[in-house]
Design a protein around this motif. Structure first.
Motif, PDB file in Angstrom:
ATOM      1  N   MET A   1       0.855  -1.171   0.000  1.00 50.09           N
ATOM      2  CA  MET A   1       0.000   0.000   0.000  1.00 50.09           C
ATOM      3  C   MET A   1       0.901   1.235   0.000  1.00 50.09           C
ATOM      4  N   ARG A   2       0.606   2.167  -0.860  1.00 50.48           N
ATOM      5  CA  ARG A   2       1.375   3.403  -0.945  1.00 50.48           C
ATOM      6  C   ARG A   2       0.498   4.568  -0.503  1.00 50.48           C
ATOM      7  N   LEU A   3       1.038   5.373   0.417  1.00 44.89           N
ATOM      8  CA  LEU A   3       0.349   6.570   0.895  1.00 44.89           C
ATOM      9  C   LEU A   3       1.184   7.796   0.558  1.00 44.89           C
ATOM     10  N   TYR A   4       0.504   8.862   0.223  1.00 36.95           N
ATOM     11  CA  TYR A   4       1.169  10.126  -0.076  1.00 36.95           C
ATOM     12  C   TYR A   4       0.808  11.125   1.017  1.00 36.95           C
ATOM     13  N   PHE A   5       1.814  11.627   1.674  1.00 38.85           N
ATOM     14  CA  PHE A   5       1.707  12.495   2.850  1.00 38.85           C
ATOM     15  C   PHE A   5       2.024  13.914   2.380  1.00 38.85           C
ATOM     16  N   LYS A   6       1.071  14.814   2.545  1.00 36.92           N
ATOM     17  CA  LYS A   6       1.250  16.181   2.049  1.00 36.92           C
ATOM     18  C   LYS A   6       0.877  17.186   3.136  1.00 36.92           C
ATOM     19  N   GLN A   7       1.823  18.052   3.483  1.00 32.37           N
ATOM     20  CA  GLN A   7       1.547  19.117   4.446  1.00 32.37           C
ATOM     21  C   GLN A   7       0.785  20.230   3.737  1.00 32.37           C
ATOM     22  N   ASP A  14       0.253  22.574  12.474  1.00 36.13           N
ATOM     23  CA  ASP A  14       0.556  21.478  11.559  1.00 36.13           C
ATOM     24  C   ASP A  14      -0.737  20.853  11.054  1.00 36.13           C
ATOM     25  N   SER A  15      -0.856  20.706   9.748  1.00 41.27           N
ATOM     26  CA  SER A  15      -1.999  20.001   9.177  1.00 41.27           C
ATOM     27  C   SER A  15      -1.551  19.310   7.896  1.00 41.27           C
ATOM     28  N   TYR A  16      -2.059  18.094   7.712  1.00 45.59           N
ATOM     29  CA  TYR A  16      -1.616  17.243   6.622  1.00 45.59           C
ATOM     30  C   TYR A  16      -2.800  16.502   6.025  1.00 45.59           C
ATOM     31  N   ASP A  17      -2.648  16.124   4.770  1.00 46.47           N
ATOM     32  CA  ASP A  17      -3.586  15.240   4.099  1.00 46.47           C
ATOM     33  C   ASP A  17      -2.803  14.023   3.639  1.00 46.47           C
ATOM     34  N   ILE A  18      -3.408  12.836   3.795  1.00 46.98           N
ATOM     35  CA  ILE A  18      -2.759  11.605   3.395  1.00 46.98           C
ATOM     36  C   ILE A  18      -3.682  10.926   2.389  1.00 46.98           C
ATOM     37  N   PHE A  19      -3.124  10.668   1.196  1.00 48.57           N
ATOM     38  CA  PHE A  19      -3.886  10.118   0.084  1.00 48.57           C
ATOM     39  C   PHE A  19      -3.384   8.723  -0.267  1.00 48.57           C
ATOM     40  N   ASP A  20      -4.270   7.939  -0.895  1.00 44.95           N
ATOM     41  CA  ASP A  20      -3.836   6.657  -1.439  1.00 44.95           C
ATOM     42  C   ASP A  20      -3.390   6.841  -2.882  1.00 44.95           C
ATOM     43  N   SER A  34      -0.800  23.126  22.038  1.00 52.45           N
ATOM     44  CA  SER A  34      -0.292  22.293  23.109  1.00 52.45           C
ATOM     45  C   SER A  34       1.138  22.704  23.410  1.00 52.45           C
ATOM     46  N   TRP A  35       1.628  22.311  24.570  1.00 55.68           N
ATOM     47  CA  TRP A  35       3.036  22.449  24.888  1.00 55.68           C
ATOM     48  C   TRP A  35       3.719  21.281  24.194  1.00 55.68           C
ATOM     49  N   GLY A  36       4.445  21.535  23.120  1.00 52.53           N
ATOM     50  CA  GLY A  36       4.981  20.478  22.267  1.00 52.53           C
ATOM     51  C   GLY A  36       3.986  20.151  21.173  1.00 52.53           C
ATOM     52  N   HIS A  37       4.382  19.314  20.252  1.00 54.23           N
ATOM     53  CA  HIS A  37       3.511  18.938  19.135  1.00 54.23           C
ATOM     54  C   HIS A  37       2.395  18.016  19.614  1.00 54.23           C
ATOM     55  N   LYS A  38       1.193  18.252  19.089  1.00 55.37           N
ATOM     56  CA  LYS A  38       0.046  17.394  19.365  1.00 55.37           C
ATOM     57  C   LYS A  38      -0.748  17.301  18.067  1.00 55.37           C
ATOM     58  N   LEU A  39      -0.763  16.115  17.477  1.00 60.86           N
ATOM     59  CA  LEU A  39      -1.342  15.920  16.161  1.00 60.86           C
ATOM     60  C   LEU A  39      -2.442  14.866  16.221  1.00 60.86           C
ATOM     61  N   ALA A  40      -3.666  15.263  15.896  1.00 63.00           N
ATOM     62  CA  ALA A  40      -4.809  14.349  15.872  1.00 63.00           C
ATOM     63  C   ALA A  40      -4.967  13.804  14.456  1.00 63.00           C
ATOM     64  N   ILE A  41      -5.200  12.505  14.349  1.00 61.94           N
ATOM     65  CA  ILE A  41      -5.342  11.820  13.063  1.00 61.94           C
ATOM     66  C   ILE A  41      -6.789  11.387  12.905  1.00 61.94           C
ATOM     67  N   TYR A  42      -7.379  11.741  11.763  1.00 59.33           N
ATOM     68  CA  TYR A  42      -8.777  11.412  11.464  1.00 59.33           C
ATOM     69  C   TYR A  42      -8.836  10.514  10.238  1.00 59.33           C
ATOM     70  N   LEU A 139      -1.720   3.120   9.803  1.00 61.06           N
ATOM     71  CA  LEU A 139      -1.863   4.136  10.858  1.00 61.06           C
ATOM     72  C   LEU A 139      -0.584   4.221  11.696  1.00 61.06           C
ATOM     73  N   ASP A 140      -0.025   3.081  12.075  1.00 63.46           N
ATOM     74  CA  ASP A 140       1.215   3.091  12.862  1.00 63.46           C
ATOM     75  C   ASP A 140       2.349   3.744  12.081  1.00 63.46           C
ATOM     76  N   ALA A 141       2.480   3.415  10.799  1.00 59.26           N
ATOM     77  CA  ALA A 141       3.527   4.010   9.967  1.00 59.26           C
ATOM     78  C   ALA A 141       3.317   5.515   9.831  1.00 59.26           C
ATOM     79  N   LEU A 142       2.078   5.940   9.692  1.00 64.13           N
ATOM     80  CA  LEU A 142       1.778   7.374   9.621  1.00 64.13           C
ATOM     81  C   LEU A 142       2.183   8.077  10.913  1.00 64.13           C
ATOM     82  N   MET A 143       1.910   7.468  12.052  1.00 68.78           N
ATOM     83  CA  MET A 143       2.304   8.080  13.323  1.00 68.78           C
ATOM     84  C   MET A 143       3.823   8.209  13.426  1.00 68.78           C
ATOM     85  N   VAL A 144       4.558   7.240  12.883  1.00 66.12           N
ATOM     86  CA  VAL A 144       6.022   7.321  12.860  1.00 66.12           C
ATOM     87  C   VAL A 144       6.459   8.530  12.044  1.00 66.12           C
TER      88      VAL A 144
END
Length: 156
Positions: A1-7, A14-20, A34-42, A139-144
């Protein structure tokens, strides 16, 4: 599976879109104050499925990884020279980058490649290509990728 990560280009946080491969949105990521980075994934349905939170005041960078609101574990940077290295404590993955910090390999405990991450250099914002061997690891790879990108951003 290939995902494309675009800021996204214009965003205060920070906001990103992830496409197939077909251009369909698989995940969106929204930074939160937040104090430090805090990124929610939907997911594509708008439901929060994960979060990456930077742990501040640590000797080496560390990020807490949440899946469906539950703390799954942490990603921690190792002390290393010339090549960045990270460990993930909940699934046994190990991450190693190249000298330029553009390409990364994610391996499991047996040394098998789980995913590869490549930075696409010809854009104004951060773009990555994430190759995942099994779609369940996306999802785990995206969090990395999010944690590594946040760590690099904190250094600059």
């Amino acid at each position: 599976m290939r995902l494309y990560f675009k800021q996204r280009f214009f965003s205060w946080l920070d906001s990103y879109d992830i496409f197939d491969e077909n251009g369909n949105t698989v995940f969106t990521v929204e930074g939160q104050l937040s104090w430090g980075h805090k990124l929610a994934i939907y997911n594509a349905g708008g439901e929060e499925v994960g979060m990456v939170k930077e742990v501040v005041l640590t000797f080496l960078p560390r990020f807490e990884l949440y899946i469906n609101g539950e703390l799954a574990g942490t990603l921690s940077k190792e002390l290393s020279f010339f090549r960045p290295r990270y460990n993930i404590d909940f699934n046994g993955w190990h991450v190693e980058g190249d000298f330029f910090e553009w390409d990364y390999q994610i391996e499991d405990e047996q040394g098998n490649q789980v995913a590869s991450i490549s930075k696409d250099l010809w854009h104004m914002t951060d773009h990555y290509v994430i190759e995942v061997n099994q779609s369940g690891d996306a999802l785990d790879a995206l969090m990395v990728v999010l944690a590594i990108d946040a760590e690099k951003c904190s250094r600059q």
